[in-house]
Design a protein around this motif. Sequence first.
Motif, PDB file in Angstrom:
ATOM      1  N   MET A 155       0.847  -1.200   0.000  1.00 58.26           N
ATOM      2  CA  MET A 155       0.000   0.000   0.000  1.00 58.26           C
ATOM      3  C   MET A 155       0.880   1.247   0.000  1.00 58.26           C
ATOM      4  O   MET A 155       1.776   1.397   0.830  1.00 58.26           O
ATOM      5  N   THR A 156       0.645   2.145  -0.935  1.00 58.38           N
ATOM      6  CA  THR A 156       1.377   3.414  -0.960  1.00 58.38           C
ATOM      7  C   THR A 156       0.578   4.470  -0.206  1.00 58.38           C
ATOM      8  O   THR A 156      -0.659   4.491  -0.257  1.00 58.38           O
ATOM      9  N   VAL A 157       1.312   5.337   0.493  1.00 58.54           N
ATOM     10  CA  VAL A 157       0.671   6.357   1.335  1.00 58.54           C
ATOM     11  C   VAL A 157       1.289   7.716   1.035  1.00 58.54           C
ATOM     12  O   VAL A 157       2.515   7.838   0.882  1.00 58.54           O
ATOM     13  N   SER A 158       0.454   8.731   0.957  1.00 48.57           N
ATOM     14  CA  SER A 158       0.898  10.117   0.842  1.00 48.57           C
ATOM     15  C   SER A 158       0.279  10.942   1.962  1.00 48.57           C
ATOM     16  O   SER A 158      -0.776  10.585   2.502  1.00 48.57           O
ATOM     17  N   VAL A 159       0.929  12.038   2.291  1.00 46.32           N
ATOM     18  CA  VAL A 159       0.390  13.019   3.233  1.00 46.32           C
ATOM     19  C   VAL A 159      -0.005  14.265   2.450  1.00 46.32           C
ATOM     20  O   VAL A 159       0.756  14.737   1.600  1.00 46.32           O
ATOM     21  N   VAL A 160      -1.193  14.784   2.713  1.00 50.38           N
ATOM     22  CA  VAL A 160      -1.595  16.088   2.187  1.00 50.38           C
ATOM     23  C   VAL A 160      -1.576  17.064   3.347  1.00 50.38           C
ATOM     24  O   VAL A 160      -2.354  16.924   4.305  1.00 50.38           O
ATOM     25  N   LEU A 161      -0.666  18.028   3.295  1.00 52.32           N
ATOM     26  CA  LEU A 161      -0.530  19.013   4.359  1.00 52.32           C
ATOM     27  C   LEU A 161      -1.380  20.224   4.015  1.00 52.32           C
ATOM     28  O   LEU A 161      -1.062  20.994   3.104  1.00 52.32           O
ATOM     29  N   PHE A 162      -2.483  20.398   4.719  1.00 50.81           N
ATOM     30  CA  PHE A 162      -3.343  21.559   4.520  1.00 50.81           C
ATOM     31  C   PHE A 162      -2.742  22.756   5.263  1.00 50.81           C
ATOM     32  O   PHE A 162      -2.321  22.643   6.408  1.00 50.81           O
ATOM     33  N   THR A 163      -2.743  23.906   4.590  1.00 50.21           N
ATOM     34  CA  THR A 163      -2.259  25.141   5.223  1.00 50.21           C
ATOM     35  C   THR A 163      -3.287  26.247   4.995  1.00 50.21           C
ATOM     36  O   THR A 163      -4.167  26.454   5.815  1.00 50.21           O
ATOM     37  N   CYS A 164      -3.186  26.918   3.861  1.00 45.90           N
ATOM     38  CA  CYS A 164      -4.117  28.007   3.536  1.00 45.90           C
ATOM     39  C   CYS A 164      -5.111  27.550   2.476  1.00 45.90           C
ATOM     40  O   CYS A 164      -5.514  28.322   1.607  1.00 45.90           O
ATOM     41  N   ASP A 165      -5.536  26.284   2.542  1.00 46.91           N
ATOM     42  CA  ASP A 165      -6.334  25.667   1.483  1.00 46.91           C
ATOM     43  C   ASP A 165      -7.310  24.667   2.093  1.00 46.91           C
ATOM     44  O   ASP A 165      -7.328  23.498   1.724  1.00 46.91           O
ATOM     45  N   LEU A 166      -8.146  25.147   3.011  1.00 48.59           N
ATOM     46  CA  LEU A 166      -8.958  24.259   3.852  1.00 48.59           C
ATOM     47  C   LEU A 166     -10.270  23.904   3.152  1.00 48.59           C
ATOM     48  O   LEU A 166     -11.364  24.284   3.570  1.00 48.59           O
ATOM     49  N   ARG A 167     -10.142  23.140   2.078  1.00 45.86           N
ATOM     50  CA  ARG A 167     -11.300  22.777   1.262  1.00 45.86           C
ATOM     51  C   ARG A 167     -11.043  21.436   0.590  1.00 45.86           C
ATOM     52  O   ARG A 167      -9.908  20.933   0.567  1.00 45.86           O
ATOM     53  N   LEU A 168     -12.108  20.883   0.003  1.00 45.02           N
ATOM     54  CA  LEU A 168     -12.014  19.652  -0.772  1.00 45.02           C
ATOM     55  C   LEU A 168     -12.206  19.896  -2.269  1.00 45.02           C
ATOM     56  O   LEU A 168     -11.652  19.165  -3.086  1.00 45.02           O
ATOM     57  N   HIS A 169     -12.985  20.910  -2.633  1.00 45.43           N
ATOM     58  CA  HIS A 169     -13.173  21.238  -4.042  1.00 45.43           C
ATOM     59  C   HIS A 169     -11.932  21.946  -4.588  1.00 45.43           C
ATOM     60  O   HIS A 169     -11.327  22.770  -3.904  1.00 45.43           O
ATOM     61  N   ASP A 170     -11.597  21.639  -5.819  1.00 41.79           N
ATOM     62  CA  ASP A 170     -10.477  22.266  -6.533  1.00 41.79           C
ATOM     63  C   ASP A 170      -9.216  22.333  -5.668  1.00 41.79           C
ATOM     64  O   ASP A 170      -8.690  23.406  -5.370  1.00 41.79           O
ATOM     65  N   HIS A 171      -8.735  21.148  -5.306  1.00 44.17           N
ATOM     66  CA  HIS A 171      -7.565  21.042  -4.431  1.00 44.17           C
ATOM     67  C   HIS A 171      -6.502  20.182  -5.127  1.00 44.17           C
ATOM     68  O   HIS A 171      -6.478  18.950  -4.955  1.00 44.17           O
ATOM     69  N   PRO A 172      -5.612  20.796  -5.914  1.00 43.28           N
ATOM     70  CA  PRO A 172      -4.623  20.023  -6.667  1.00 43.28           C
ATOM     71  C   PRO A 172      -3.733  19.110  -5.824  1.00 43.28           C
ATOM     72  O   PRO A 172      -3.458  17.980  -6.252  1.00 43.28           O
ATOM     73  N   PRO A 173      -3.254  19.509  -4.642  1.00 41.37           N
ATOM     74  CA  PRO A 173      -2.433  18.575  -3.856  1.00 41.37           C
ATOM     75  C   PRO A 173      -3.207  17.318  -3.458  1.00 41.37           C
ATOM     76  O   PRO A 173      -2.672  16.199  -3.518  1.00 41.37           O
ATOM     77  N   LEU A 174      -4.456  17.493  -3.049  1.00 42.67           N
ATOM     78  CA  LEU A 174      -5.263  16.342  -2.658  1.00 42.67           C
ATOM     79  C   LEU A 174      -5.524  15.442  -3.857  1.00 42.67           C
ATOM     80  O   LEU A 174      -5.428  14.209  -3.755  1.00 42.67           O
ATOM     81  N   ARG A 175      -5.856  16.030  -4.999  1.00 44.16           N
ATOM     82  CA  ARG A 175      -6.103  15.219  -6.184  1.00 44.16           C
ATOM     83  C   ARG A 175      -4.845  14.436  -6.589  1.00 44.16           C
ATOM     84  O   ARG A 175      -4.925  13.246  -6.902  1.00 44.16           O
ATOM     85  N   ALA A 176      -3.677  15.083  -6.534  1.00 48.68           N
ATOM     86  CA  ALA A 176      -2.441  14.391  -6.902  1.00 48.68           C
ATOM     87  C   ALA A 176      -2.157  13.239  -5.949  1.00 48.68           C
ATOM     88  O   ALA A 176      -1.744  12.147  -6.375  1.00 48.68           O
TER      89      ALA A 176
END
Length: 458
Positions: free
Chosen positions: A1-22
């Motif tokens: 299983m591969t795992v990534s971390v998405v570090l939220f900073t000034c982007d506290l949303r789920l819509h249109d979130h390129p780091p989360l999508r990647a």
Amino acid sequence: MTVSVVLFTCDLRLHDHPPLRAALDTSDEVVPLFVRDRAVDAAGFAAPNRLAFLTDCLADLDAGLRERGGRLILRSGDLAEEVAKVVAECGADTVHLAADHSAYARRREDRLASVLGPSGCAVQVYDTVSTVVAPGTVLPASSDHFAVFTPYHRHWARQTMRIPLAAPRKVNVPEGIGSEPLPARRDITGVSPGLARGGETQARARLTSWLRSGADAYEEGHDDLAGDRTSRLSPHLHFGTLSPVECVQRALRKGGSGAEAFVRQLAWRDFHRQVLAARPRAAHENYRSQHDRWRTADAAREDIEAWQEGRTGYPVIDAAMRQLRHEGWMHNRGRLLTACFLTKTLYVDWRVGAEHFLSLLVDGDVANNQLNWQWSAGTGTDTRPNRVLNPVTQAKRYDPDGTYTCRWVPELAGLEAPYVHEPWKLPGLERAAIGDYPDPIVDLADGLARFKRARGRA
């Protein structure tokens, strides 16, 4: 299983979130992480209004993740160290985060890369998450940034924007990753009583409502103090509960002069970020020196306190300052007037005003706040650095019947224009009837003469 971390900073949303999508596209499991950064607290940016709004944003983000099978992981402490702990716990190979453009944000990225490098965990940073056009994307021929908005906007408007991303349907979070409990707004003291609610759900509802019923009147009405026709989306853009890219594209689809004027304001937001990215010291130092010798804090103490408390004797100034204290937000025209009054009529250092605003503004953003203050003080990018806004003339233009002024300065309720904006001109008995509302702390002509002398224009 591969795992990534998405570090939220000034982007506290789920819509249109390129780091989360990647992260979702490249990993089997994702750890959505927010770190309550000790350095932000130490620098004095953890103002009560922003902390309260942040709690709303985190709760809403967590709720959205739980609807998709995930959850938000919350930690507190040194950001890089806390991220490294989470990476070790889950065996992540990549940390994804949005680019930010302050000097601190760049140091944060460098330190993350340094701390995570020995473990083999990569750091991926994504532009156009908190901006429409990333700083450095458009440049003049002879400089590393645009110093004037109009040519910047011309280039900005010609850029091809990316397509906004849909919110994910599923977020798989690995088991066993510990999290602190989410903070609650009720536990924060010193919050403005009229502070708006935060979170992506609130943000998206407000954007939709405003585009439907408010945007058409924006071009002609955005300076109308009583009409309150601004979008009031600045707190959501600051915390990233809305994507500026999505805002622009939805406004352009809406069409019309009001939507175009709104998009222009988002271009101003990007403009300030590209200035700060190129000149990070402008957060604390004059962008363009006018060789001011500002009145010292001690010499101007009574005037500064009167300005902060909304008791200058100039009703529109006092109304705006009281709105700030009550809502943690201020109408944009009010921001211009109060900043000009402090820096040019009272001749007080812009940093005094900027610090006070940051102590209360829910949208207290270093780029916008500091560089707008410098614009008002004439030390920034304003091409007319010695312009002075007369608060009485401005009040008569943008609050002609005094509705906004009386809303926040109830001592003057019942007065008719023009006396509501110049109560010192009332006949004696009528003047006495408004109680302890103060006379002006400075004569406008005297303040203007002092400013002209200071700038060598007398």
